[in-house]
Scaffold this active site. Structure first.
Site, short mmCIF file in Angstrom:
data_model
loop_
_atom_site.label_atom_id
_atom_site.label_comp_id
_atom_site.label_asym_id
_atom_site.label_seq_id
_atom_site.Cartn_x
_atom_site.Cartn_y
_atom_site.Cartn_z
CB THR A 76 43.77 46.32 33.45
OG1 THR A 76 44.81 45.58 33.47
CG2 THR A 76 43.95 47.32 32.35
CE LYS A 106 47.44 46.30 31.42
NZ LYS A 106 48.40 44.89 31.22
CE LYS A 126 39.28 45.16 31.85
NZ LYS A 126 40.59 45.44 32.61
N1 LIG Z 1 44.68 37.54 31.79
C1 LIG Z 1 45.77 38.36 31.51
O1 LIG Z 1 46.67 37.98 30.67
C2 LIG Z 1 45.80 39.64 31.94
C3 LIG Z 1 47.12 40.48 32.05
C4 LIG Z 1 47.24 41.70 32.69
C5 LIG Z 1 46.03 42.12 33.16
N2 LIG Z 1 44.95 41.59 33.31
C6 LIG Z 1 44.00 42.16 34.13
O2 LIG Z 1 43.98 41.53 35.40
C7 LIG Z 1 42.52 41.43 35.85
C8 LIG Z 1 42.11 40.10 36.08
O3 LIG Z 1 42.32 39.20 34.70
P1 LIG Z 1 42.08 37.80 34.84
O4 LIG Z 1 42.64 37.30 33.56
O5 LIG Z 1 42.52 37.26 36.10
O6 LIG Z 1 40.39 37.43 34.70
P2 LIG Z 1 39.46 36.40 35.22
O7 LIG Z 1 40.32 35.00 35.22
O8 LIG Z 1 38.29 36.46 34.68
O9 LIG Z 1 39.34 36.60 36.70
C9 LIG Z 1 38.40 37.75 37.20
C10 LIG Z 1 38.68 37.79 38.88
O10 LIG Z 1 37.79 38.68 39.23
C11 LIG Z 1 36.51 38.27 40.17
N3 LIG Z 1 35.34 39.17 39.95
C12 LIG Z 1 34.98 39.63 38.82
N4 LIG Z 1 33.91 40.16 39.03
C13 LIG Z 1 33.79 40.46 40.45
C14 LIG Z 1 32.59 41.01 41.12
N5 LIG Z 1 31.98 41.89 40.56
N6 LIG Z 1 33.13 41.01 42.47
C15 LIG Z 1 33.78 39.98 42.91
N7 LIG Z 1 34.79 39.42 42.13
C16 LIG Z 1 34.49 39.62 41.04
C17 LIG Z 1 36.34 36.85 39.38
O11 LIG Z 1 35.60 36.00 40.37
P3 LIG Z 1 34.75 34.74 39.82
O12 LIG Z 1 35.64 33.59 39.89
O13 LIG Z 1 33.54 34.58 40.93
O14 LIG Z 1 34.36 34.99 38.52
C18 LIG Z 1 37.71 36.35 39.27
O15 LIG Z 1 38.34 35.97 40.52
C19 LIG Z 1 41.76 42.05 34.72
O16 LIG Z 1 41.56 43.66 35.04
C20 LIG Z 1 42.61 42.15 33.46
O17 LIG Z 1 42.43 42.89 32.28
C21 LIG Z 1 45.07 40.35 32.78
#
Ligand SMILES: NC(=O)c1ccc[n+]([C@@H]2O[C@H](COP(=O)([O-])OP(=O)(O)OC[C@H]3O[C@@H](n4cnc5c(N)ncnc54)[C@H](OP(=O)(O)O)[C@@H]3O)[C@@H](O)[C@H]2O)c1
Length: 289
Positions: free
Chosen positions: A97, A172, A240
């Protein structure tokens, strides 16, 4: 079956990449913290790359789900970035997102390299990712979309092409604007029901069959009533997303008074230590007085 890479094995990316492997695609994953890549290959059939470029090398489709605009840039650009590893005709599908601005920027950069780009943010949360039931809203060229759509189907309930690059992210934003006001309304309603001395289970059973029904009501009412928030979609992520909506509204002159207010309520939740709490924790601000 396609040769696919998946970058970012977080709460969302880990199970999404798993669905691609289960569908029979040849999957190579990359994650900044290597341990998660090892956990993934321990659980699923596939390989992992040490850098985004290495994982993306030779892939027809490269999917990505990282945190925000800057995270996205850091996995795409540079010698070790995904674009450096991708060949002409390959397609980058971003599920982060992020802003519509970064989507258009990456689309333009990809085009210069002969790469296809799609912005495909998702809705449906962790459960949707785990069950392969995400709603995906996609921006980008129609021909690129037609090639990528069958490949990303294993983790989708619905996929819709919304128009040119950036339109997936704009859709979104509409989704998040709906949710912000809705969760505040739900918080006020539940708090009102509690203070009125009503049986909240009975209230839910009754009004969830009427016009007030919503996903948030069905899935969050009970945990809100019980004061449980250590799960779900984190307040940090919501802030965010609302920041992205509020910034975009300056471009298109849409007024977002309730969204701006709810964003400030979420800032209060962060100040109370609730950065990782579910977005339904808004009700706490009404209860502690
Ligand atoms: N969780 C939900 O319910 C949900 C629903 C809809 C949309 N989203 C969106 O989906 C996206 C991911 O969400 P998530 O819940 O999966 O987040 P998350 O569990 O915090 O995972 C984030 C991922 O991004 C990687 N990452 C972050 N910064 C990075 C960087 N600078 N370089 C390389 N890798 C990086 C992290 O790697 P590391 O493992 O090394 O930290 C991890 O693999 C976000 O944009 C969020 O807004 C989430």
């Amino acid at each position: 079956m396609a040769k696919v890479a998946f970058l970012g094995l977080g709460v969302m990316g880990f199970p999404m990449a798993g669905h691609l492997a289960k569908a029979g695609h040849e999957v190579t994953v990359y994650n900044r913290t290597a341990k998660k890549s090892e956990d993934w290959t321990g659980k699923h059939k596939g390989k992992h790359g040490a850098t985004p470029a290495e994982a993306a090398k030779g892939a027809e489709i490269v999917c990505c789900c990282v945190g925000n605009d800057d995270d996205l840039r850091s996995v795409v650009y540079g010698d070790k970035g995904a674009f450096a590893g991708m060949g002409k005709g390959a397609i980058f599908v971003d599920h982060t997102t992020a802003s519509a601005t970064v989507a258009r920027e990456l689309d333009a950069a990809a085009k210069k390299l002969g790469i296809g780009f799609l912005d495909g943010p998702v809705s449906g949360g962790q459960a949707g990712a785990e069950n392969g039931q995400l709603t995906i809203m996609v921006g980008g060229d129609a021909a690129t979309y037609a090639k990528a759509e069958p490949v990303i189907k294993p983790y989708a309930k619905a996929i819709t092409h919304m128009g040119p690059a950036g339109n997936g992210q704009l859709t979104k934003m509409v989704n998040q604007i709906c949710i912000a006001g809705l969760v505040q309304g739900l918080s006020e309603a539940l708090n009102f029901a509690q203070r009125a001395g009503l049986d909240t289970d009975k209230v839910l059973a009754t009004i969830s069959k009427g016009a007030a029904q919503s996903w948030q009501m069905e899935n969050r009412w009970k945990t809100m009533a019980e004061g449980k928030f250590t799960f779900g979609f984190a307040v940090d992520w919501m802030r965010k997303d609302l920041g992205i909506c509020l910034a975009e509204s300056k471009n298109n002159k849409a007024r977002l008074p309730v969204t701006a207010l709810v964003d400030q309520f979420y800032a209060n939740i962060q100040n109370r230590g609730g950065s990782r709490w579910d977005t339904s924790s808004l009700i706490q601000l009404l209860q502690k007085d």
